[in-house]
Design an enzyme around this catalytic site. Structure first.
Site, PDB file in Angstrom:
ATOM      1  N   GLU A 177     -79.265 -21.383-103.507  1.00  0.00           N
ATOM      2  CA  GLU A 177     -78.657 -20.060-103.563  1.00  0.00           C
ATOM      3  C   GLU A 177     -79.589 -19.034-104.187  1.00  0.00           C
ATOM      4  OE1 GLU A 177     -74.757 -20.360-105.233  1.00  0.00           O
ATOM      5  OE2 GLU A 177     -74.031 -21.580-103.560  1.00  0.00           O
ATOM      6  N   ASP A 368     -93.474   5.400 -77.061  1.00  0.00           N
ATOM      7  CA  ASP A 368     -92.170   5.017 -76.520  1.00  0.00           C
ATOM      8  C   ASP A 368     -91.854   5.748 -75.212  1.00  0.00           C
ATOM      9  OD1 ASP A 368     -89.620   4.014 -76.260  1.00  0.00           O
ATOM     10  OD2 ASP A 368     -88.866   4.852 -78.145  1.00  0.00           O
ATOM     11  N   ARG A 444     -79.876   4.079 -84.460  1.00  0.00           N
ATOM     12  CA  ARG A 444     -80.709   4.604 -83.369  1.00  0.00           C
ATOM     13  C   ARG A 444     -80.232   4.041 -82.028  1.00  0.00           C
ATOM     14  NH1 ARG A 444     -86.371   4.060 -81.481  1.00  0.00           N
ATOM     15  NH2 ARG A 444     -87.308   6.111 -81.339  1.00  0.00           N
ATOM     16  N   ASP A 479     -93.564  -1.615 -83.373  1.00  0.00           N
ATOM     17  CA  ASP A 479     -92.607  -0.840 -84.153  1.00  0.00           C
ATOM     18  C   ASP A 479     -91.334  -1.644 -84.406  1.00  0.00           C
ATOM     19  OD1 ASP A 479     -91.646   1.337 -85.547  1.00  0.00           O
ATOM     20  OD2 ASP A 479     -91.985   2.767 -83.921  1.00  0.00           O
ATOM     21  N   MET A 480     -90.532  -1.185 -85.361  1.00  0.00           N
ATOM     22  CA  MET A 480     -89.261  -1.822 -85.715  1.00  0.00           C
ATOM     23  C   MET A 480     -88.392  -0.752 -86.368  1.00  0.00           C
ATOM     24  SD  MET A 480     -87.288  -3.523 -88.192  1.00  0.00           S
ATOM     25  CE  MET A 480     -86.318  -5.009 -88.324  1.00  0.00           C
ATOM     26  N   CYS A 527     -95.750  -1.262 -87.693  1.00  0.00           N
ATOM     27  CA  CYS A 527     -94.975  -0.032 -87.875  1.00  0.00           C
ATOM     28  C   CYS A 527     -93.507  -0.420 -87.994  1.00  0.00           C
ATOM     29  CB  CYS A 527     -95.181   0.903 -86.680  1.00  0.00           C
ATOM     30  SG  CYS A 527     -94.279   2.475 -86.813  1.00  0.00           S
ATOM     31  N   SER A 528     -92.762   0.322 -88.792  1.00  0.00           N
ATOM     32  CA  SER A 528     -91.313   0.169 -88.850  1.00  0.00           C
ATOM     33  C   SER A 528     -90.733   1.528 -89.204  1.00  0.00           C
ATOM     34  CB  SER A 528     -90.902  -0.881 -89.884  1.00  0.00           C
ATOM     35  OG  SER A 528     -89.485  -0.981 -89.949  1.00  0.00           O
ATOM     36  N   ASP A 549     -93.724   7.928 -90.867  1.00  0.00           N
ATOM     37  CA  ASP A 549     -93.403   8.846 -89.777  1.00  0.00           C
ATOM     38  C   ASP A 549     -93.540  10.304 -90.202  1.00  0.00           C
ATOM     39  OD1 ASP A 549     -92.956   6.986 -87.824  1.00  0.00           O
ATOM     40  OD2 ASP A 549     -90.772   7.043 -87.926  1.00  0.00           O
TER      41      ASP A 549
END
Length: 731
Positions: A177, A368, A444, A479-480, A527-528, A549
């Site tokens: 745990e 994108d 998103r 990216d994420m 990237c995230s 960003d």
């Protein structure tokens, strides 16, 4: 040897170039921490232990009538829950019989040549410096649970890396745990804590606080290391500056939920425990199974924060980053995102590339919107095939056109996500992390794929690999774009659902390893949503990460300043973007944006066709300057000269070549004042015996003068002006 075992006194000493770490097998096999700090020679530090009877701090049964022996007051290497230590601990186990206690005692130790490798997890490795590994074996006798503590010593870099493994040697299943990576004990509370907090588009902002009695915790429950907190903390003396004072830096090589717990106890002692966030963690161990923790990097500096940062920069660049672009020069790129967003076609992209090529830019990155039915962020994620409505000739024709211009080509992917409006989700809704009977939380307008499942990873790898093989792709931005919740895997039984967060991270590492090993000539950038997964573990797979960003040149000063405390400049993705800035609306001079973006892997985020002819000449000059400064910026030593935080009117930083023959000073004025005094600062890292020429005006200075007396320049007028000054050694 970096690791010394004194069998007679049962003392183990780890020596690096500048530091000593020491522990002792105490009475009854209790593994005690003695010392970590500036290097000491030929001394057993157990004189620092002052045992006494403290009320309501109980005693192990072994101690008999000795009330001075208490786990609640002794400094330990890996404290556990349920046995009389009421402070924060490193391990909490629910045993097969339902009891909640584990009392690990020393069994043996072993010294191994080379750095320890952790199955399925990124970790430091042997490169130009070989590590040396200490393995300490411990056991909880009643349950037959075994514990192995790993200490990897990189003596020349003053780094000690720690991790742990727990093995179920019993006959029944046990449930972890809490299982942290390491604990550090300090003898008194005269310390301040530096941590790096933030939010999307404003990450890694430094905050410095005095310790309090009780627990201060920073961490993430978002499934990633997060924009909100970075997985690294610093404990420093109140007088610590860049060049003076004591500081301890701890940085976790992990990309998921983490926790750094800093407790000052009733006796003013300080305990720091770092590892996987326990609140969202459970892991079932059947008989014979083992669990490995992520690795924690530690360093000590007795000469300020700058030395601590240099130690991390060195170990990350040499012993964590891998691949072709670890040291190779990376191309200057133009990314189309802020120029076009989703609204582009082949002609528009080629137009941007054509203008970029004329200005000396070396790569175009298609962001994108190139795949599936992706015309907004509401659809198409998961459908990794080219959208031929936008790119009539497919990816192959576009890339050939860009290569014909003399430029390389890169592409954006987001492999961990899926839109409900996608072919993938319609065919495999159970591949997304959702809780049965509940509507999922969207972010998103996307859901998270269950990367703990091998069939999901196989689909992502196969489909994206087909795209990468279809054209001459030389760069991938991975990216994420959301935090993780609704954590439930359709293939795990209910007693293992607490493992999903960690299994997700292990799945990502597996997938990244497959991509980077299958495409060794591709430069991968992490990237995230910018800096939401800017952590050491990602640098094991990609040598650079998109820093934030937020591309505003003034905001980036603070973001990149905070980033520099743990991460080398070579790890930072930083670009010049259009004005007014898309995140802040600020108008910053093009020259200033260029100076700020040169503190990283350089590029542009704009439509260069919209620039004036004068602005194009500025871009052309910036590109040439960056090529000229590249080795100095990426391979030189980095120094923080003036902070963007506080009441300073300017921010300044410096690069110095390894041979101390060149240095580059970068300065941005954030508050121009009327009738202002000159800006004054001291340089660092130079050779005091050398003489240096300022390339801009030819003046000659000694290294000792520049470092001890400093240099001043008049206040520059205008909105957010900047300057760069290069000094070179003269014979």
């Amino acid at each position: 040897m970096a690791i010394i075992m004194n069998q007679a006194e049962q003392v183990i000493t780890l020596q690096t170039k500048q530091t000593t770490y020491q522990m002792k097998v105490g009475d009854y096999g209790i593994l005690l921490h003695l010392y970590y700090g500036a290097r000491v020679e030929d001394c057993t530090m157990d004189y620092l232990l002052n045992r006494r009877d403290v009320g309501f701090s109980g005693n192990p049964y072994d101690a008999g009538d000795d009330r001075t022996c208490s786990l609640d007051t002794l400094p330990q290497e890996f404290p556990s829950y349920g046995i009389g230590d009421y402070r924060n601990n490193c391990v909490d186990v629910c045993q097969a019989d339902g009891t909640r206690a584990a009392d690990f005692r020393y069994v043996s130790c072993e010294i191994r040549e080379g750095a320890h490798k952790i199955p399925g997890l990124p970790c430091l490795f042997d490169e130009d410096e070989m590590g040396e590994t200490l393995v300490i074996s411990m056991e909880d006798s009643p349950s037959s649970l075994k514990l192995e503590l790993y200490y990897v010593v990189f003596a020349d870099r003053d780094i000690i890396a720690r991790s742990a493994r727990i093995i179920n040697g019993g006959n029944g299943a046990v449930r972890l745990e809490k299982m942290m990576s390491a604990c550090l004990e300090l003898p008194n509370g005269a310390w301040e804590v530096i941590h790096f907090h933030g939010r999307h588009a404003m990450e890694r902002r430094l905050e410095r606080l005095p310790l309090m009695h009780g627990t201060m915790e920073v961490g993430s429950r978002r499934g990633t290391s997060s924009h909100q907190h970075n997985p690294g903390v610093i404990l420093c003396s109140p007088d610590a500056t860049e060049e003076h004072g004591e500081c301890y830096g701890l940085s976790l090589i992990y990309s998921g939920n983490f926790s750094a717990e800093i407790e000052m106890d009733q006796m003013d002692s300080v305990r720091v425990a770092c590892g996987i966030q326990p609140e969202s963690f459970e892991f079932l161990l059947e008989p014979g199974e083992a669990f490995d923790t992520p690795q924690l990097m530690m360093t000590y500096s007795g000469s300020g924060l700058g030395r601590m940062s240099a130690n991390f920069h060195s170990i990350i660049r040499h012993n964590l980053c891998r691949g072709k672009y670890k040291f190779a020069r990376r191309p200057i790129l133009i990314n189309n995102w802020e120029a076009t967003y989703f609204d582009f076609n082949e002609e528009k992209i080629l137009s941007i590339a054509g203008q970029a090529a004329e200005l000396g830019i070396e790569m175009l990155v298609l962001d994108d919107g190139w795949f599936g039915s992706r015309n907004s962020d509401n659809a198409g994620l998961g459908d990794w095939f080219v959208n031929t409505d936008k790119l009539k000739g497919g990816l192959t024709g576009l890339v050939e056109g860009i290569n014909h211009l003399g430029m390389k080509f890169g592409i954006w992917i987001e492999p961990e996500m899926v839109n409900e409006d996608s072919r993938l989700y319609r065919e495999h809704p159970d591949w997304a992390l959702t809780i049965p009977g509940r509507k999922p939380c969207r972010s998103r307008n996307q859901l998270v794929l269950d990367m703990s499942r091998s069939e999901v990873r196989d689909y992502v790898f196969d489909s994206i690999s087909s795209v990468l093989k279809s054209a001459n792709v030389e760069y991938v931005k991975w990216d994420m774009n959301r935090s993780i919740c609704d954590v439930y895997s359709a293939v795990l039984p209910k007693e293992r659902q607490g493992e999903v967060y960690h299994r997700y991270v292990l799945g990502i590492y597996d997938l990244m390893e497959r991509f980077t090993s299958s495409f060794p000539n591709i430069l991968f950038e992490g990237c995230s949503g910018g800096g939401g997964r800017f952590d050491p573990a990602i640098l094991y797979y990609s040598p650079q990460i998109w820093c934030s960003d937020d591309t505003d040149g003034i905001e980036r000063l603070e973001i990149q300043y905070g980033t520099s405390f743990f991460y080398p400049i070579s790890a930072v993705g930083s670009h010049v973007s259009a004005i007014p800035n898309h995140q802040t609306g600020r108008r910053t001079p093009l020259a200033t944006r260029g100076v700020v973006a040169m503190a990283g892997s350089f590029g542009y985020e704009m439509d260069l066709n919209l620039l004036t002819e004068d602005e194009k000449e500025v871009v052309k000059a910036q590109v040439e300057d960056y090529k000229r400064y590249y080795d100095l910026i990426h391979n030189g030593d980095y120094y923080r000269l003036a902070s963007p935080q506080g009441d300073s009117d300017f921010t300044a930083w410096q690069f110095v070549s390894g041979d101390k023959t060149r240095t580059l000073i970068n300065l941005v004025i954030t508050h121009v004042r009327a009738n202002a005094p000159d800006l004054w600062f001291k340089l660092r890292g130079l050779d005091p015996e050398k003489r240096y020429r300022l390339e801009e005006d030819g003046r000659i200075y000694s290294g000792s003068a520049l470092m001890n007396a400093g240099i001043s320049i008049p206040m520059i007028m205008g909105d957010y002006p900047a300057a760069q000054m290069e000094f070179k050694e003269i014979g």
